[in-house]
Design a protein around this motif. Structure first.
Motif, PDB file in Angstrom:
ATOM      1  N   ALA A  90      -1.162   3.863   9.644  1.00  0.00           N
ATOM      2  CA  ALA A  90      -2.223   3.260   8.713  1.00  0.00           C
ATOM      3  C   ALA A  90      -1.948   1.594   9.337  1.00  0.00           C
ATOM      4  CB  ALA A  90      -2.042   3.190   7.577  1.00  0.00           C
ATOM      5  N   PHE A  91      -3.030   1.043   9.460  1.00  0.00           N
ATOM      6  CA  PHE A  91      -3.116  -0.243   9.499  1.00  0.00           C
ATOM      7  C   PHE A  91      -3.850  -1.127   8.007  1.00  0.00           C
ATOM      8  CE2 PHE A  91      -1.854   0.450  13.510  1.00  0.00           C
ATOM      9  CZ  PHE A  91      -1.449  -0.443  14.395  1.00  0.00           C
ATOM     10  N   ASP A  92      -3.358  -1.634   7.534  1.00  0.00           N
ATOM     11  CA  ASP A  92      -4.254  -2.643   5.908  1.00  0.00           C
ATOM     12  C   ASP A  92      -5.000  -3.830   6.858  1.00  0.00           C
ATOM     13  OD1 ASP A  92      -2.466  -1.231   4.212  1.00  0.00           O
ATOM     14  OD2 ASP A  92      -1.079  -2.092   4.135  1.00  0.00           O
ATOM     15  N   ARG A  93      -5.931  -4.201   5.981  1.00  0.00           N
ATOM     16  CA  ARG A  93      -6.954  -4.671   6.874  1.00  0.00           C
ATOM     17  C   ARG A  93      -5.922  -6.200   6.741  1.00  0.00           C
ATOM     18  NH1 ARG A  93     -11.502  -2.276   2.943  1.00  0.00           N
ATOM     19  NH2 ARG A  93     -12.365  -4.322   3.248  1.00  0.00           N
TER      20      ARG A  93
ATOM     21  N   TRP B 224      -4.184  -5.957  13.919  1.00  0.00           N
ATOM     22  CA  TRP B 224      -3.949  -7.080  12.818  1.00  0.00           C
ATOM     23  C   TRP B 224      -3.830  -7.958  12.955  1.00  0.00           C
ATOM     24  CZ3 TRP B 224       2.341  -8.376  14.875  1.00  0.00           C
ATOM     25  CH2 TRP B 224       2.049  -8.493  15.812  1.00  0.00           C
TER      26      TRP B 224
ATOM     27  N   SER C 264     -10.100   4.519   5.054  1.00  0.00           N
ATOM     28  CA  SER C 264      -9.180   4.413   6.529  1.00  0.00           C
ATOM     29  C   SER C 264      -8.118   3.853   6.126  1.00  0.00           C
ATOM     30  CB  SER C 264     -10.090   2.778   6.880  1.00  0.00           C
ATOM     31  OG  SER C 264      -9.798   1.734   6.336  1.00  0.00           O
TER      32      SER C 264
ATOM     33  N   CYS D   4      -6.253  -9.478   3.263  1.00  0.00           N
ATOM     34  CA  CYS D   4      -5.347  -8.985   2.562  1.00  0.00           C
ATOM     35  C   CYS D   4      -4.345  -9.833   2.120  1.00  0.00           C
ATOM     36  CB  CYS D   4      -4.614  -7.636   2.358  1.00  0.00           C
ATOM     37  SG  CYS D   4      -5.091  -6.169   2.366  1.00  0.00           S
TER      38      CYS D   4
ATOM     39  N   SER E 205      -6.524   1.932   4.868  1.00  0.00           N
ATOM     40  CA  SER E 205      -6.116   0.172   4.746  1.00  0.00           C
ATOM     41  C   SER E 205      -5.760   0.167   2.917  1.00  0.00           C
ATOM     42  CB  SER E 205      -6.860  -0.338   5.354  1.00  0.00           C
ATOM     43  OG  SER E 205      -7.341  -0.266   7.158  1.00  0.00           O
TER      44      SER E 205
ATOM     45  N   THR F  84      -5.550   3.092  -1.231  1.00  0.00           N
ATOM     46  CA  THR F  84      -5.986   2.885   0.216  1.00  0.00           C
ATOM     47  C   THR F  84      -7.531   2.410   0.372  1.00  0.00           C
ATOM     48  OG1 THR F  84      -5.301   4.911   0.963  1.00  0.00           O
ATOM     49  CG2 THR F  84      -3.790   2.376   1.079  1.00  0.00           C
TER      50      THR F  84
ATOM     51  N   SER G 250       1.008  -0.554  -0.143  1.00  0.00           N
ATOM     52  CA  SER G 250      -0.101   0.055  -0.129  1.00  0.00           C
ATOM     53  C   SER G 250       0.777   0.975  -0.194  1.00  0.00           C
ATOM     54  CB  SER G 250      -0.767  -0.251   1.660  1.00  0.00           C
ATOM     55  OG  SER G 250      -0.477   1.146   2.941  1.00  0.00           O
TER      56      SER G 250
END
Length: 461
Positions: free
Chosen positions: A241-244, A279, A205, A248, A207, A202, A176
């Protein structure tokens, strides 16, 4: 200097270190210097003969401390911290005294085996399931490069190491836009290339959008490219930021791709169970990195890479010429084969001292305080006229700005020239913002609340 003299000067250094830390609040966080000022005070040529230690010491105290940015200052709120808990500092002194080169089990049996146990302790501490192993690196940059090199070789059937990349399929790596620049560096250094690092858009959010990841992979397959892996973000450097993660990873696994999760800063917070939903799904990753030297208190450098299966990485990075073999011990762990450098310091000792000296509950209490105090400071800034909170707290990281970019830049310069606190900028969606991250090991609520107090004082509100 001999060892008897070292004994004397080590005690003097310990006294200096105690006084240095005790007086940090009286110093500006960032040295008010101009480039070249220190270099101009040093001789241009080295001495031909030995100089007295007293003269060297006097020059150190005269030249160095006042020309440093004080990373252990309790009002250091810039970048991410590089913490050094006292117990970790003590362990580092002992490791320095032994000065072991831990490249092989036989060169440092205690260092190797303690590293294995500390990886196990940390995996339990952050809630990873049984079966994860791993190793210690200098930093997340090296760990991410190691993971990306492994992805490359898995995609090429481990032929890149021998045949080179010329004539090989065009590889594609996915991440991302919120991932750290170390991912870009890994793409470049691995030979994958910057143009083949696909930055997946993204959502609102911040993500990575799993559907867009899937679409990007399918488009590359249709174009004849070869996807090699996915790098996910858990607590991005810019705004946290946090990815899903789970969603993913599911997409990546549907395409048979390995996943590396970069939790360099935020991974430390996962010792607190209440933060682990950030996470969720990380147990499906192949590689996970976090830096205990950032928020947990281990003296720099100390980065942990957890691995679901170390085999592919050892096959990628391992090289065992005859002079590095251990006779009769073919199956032992030699950690130099898990990473890029051959040489390795005794990093695990810092973790052993740190975790035992403070306990997980003591470390959790610090992180929980930092998160709570960051929220409080954020709300105090929000209450000031003209201040906009641009990104809300992600754990202990948030950003703010004034209406005009020039005013934001001038405020940041005034803050850092003032010296009471130290903050740094970033850009969020093209806008200059001031970044606040609470995480220094010895900071207090009073230190953190100096952030809104300093902003108010400098703005005259």
């Amino acid at each position: 200097m001999n060892h008897d003299e070292l004994n004397i000067w080590s005690k003097r250094a310990a006294d200096w270190a105690r006084d240095y830390h005790a007086g940090l609040r009286d110093r500006p966080v960032r040295a008010p210097l101009v480039p070249g000022q220190v270099a101009s005070a040093l001789p241009a040529t080295p001495p031909d003969g030995p100089e007295p230690m007293e003269a060297i010491w006097d020059d150190f105290t005269r030249l160095v401390p006042d020309a440093m940015t004080h990373w252990q200052h309790p009002r250091f709120f810039a970048y991410f911290p590089a913490n050094a808990a006292p117990a970790s500092m003590l362990a580092a002194q002992l490791a320095n005294a032994m000065a072991a080169q831990g490249m092989l089990w036989q060169t440092s049996p205690a260092a190797t085996e303690m590293e294995q146990v500390m990886i196990g302790w940390l995996a339990q501490a952050v809630g990873l399931p049984e079966g994860f192993t791993g190793t210690l690196h200098d930093s997340a940059t090296t760990a991410t490069l190691s993971a990306v090199l492994t992805m490359r070789e898995q995609a090429l059937g481990h032929e890149g190491l021998v045949k080179g990349l010329s004539g090989m399929p065009r590889l594609r790596l996915y991440a991302s836009a919120e991932t750290h620049s170390s991912v870009d560096k890994a793409a470049r250094l691995s030979g994958i290339g910057q143009e083949n690092l696909v930055k997946v858009p993204t959502d609102t959010s911040l993500s990575m959008d799993p559907a867009l990841l899937d679409a990007a992979i399918r488009a590359d397959l249709a174009a004849g490219f070869r996807p090699c892996g996915v790098v996910l973000c858990a607590g991005g450097t810019s705004v946290g930021a946090f990815d899903r993660i789970g969603a993913c990873i599911a997409v990546a696994k549907a395409h048979g791709l390995p996943v590396h999760v970069d939790a360099a800063w935020a991974g430390s917070a996962m010792i607190c169970p209440e933060f682990r939903p950030l996470w969720a799904g990380v147990e499906g990753a192949d590689s996970v990195i976090f830096n205990p030297h950032k928020w947990l208190g281990a003296q720099f450098d100390c980065a942990v890479q957890f691995l679901r299966d170390p085999g592919p990485q050892v096959r990628t990075l391992g090289l065992r010429p005859a002079y590095l073999e251990t006779a009769g011990r073919e199956e032992i762990v030699n950690f130099n084969e898990w990473t890029v450098p051959l040489g390795r310091p005794f990093r695990a000792l810092k973790l052993w001292f740190l975790i035992r000296a403070y306990g997980l509950e003591g470390l959790r209490a610090r992180i929980r305080n930092h998160v709570a105090w960051a929220v409080e400071a954020c709300n105090a800034l929000r209450a000031q006229p003209g201040v906009e909170i641009v990104t809300e707290p992600s754990l202990s990281l948030f950003t703010f700005a004034l209406a005009e970019e020039a005013a934001t830049a001038a405020l940041l310069e005034a803050i850092n020239d003032d010296g009471r606190i130290y903050l740094t900028p970033t850009r969020h969606r093209g806008r200059l913002v001031i970044r606040v991250q609470v995480g220094q090991f010895d900071c207090t609520r009073t230190d953190v609340m100096e952030i809104p107090a300093t902003v108010a004082r400098l703005r005259g509100v």
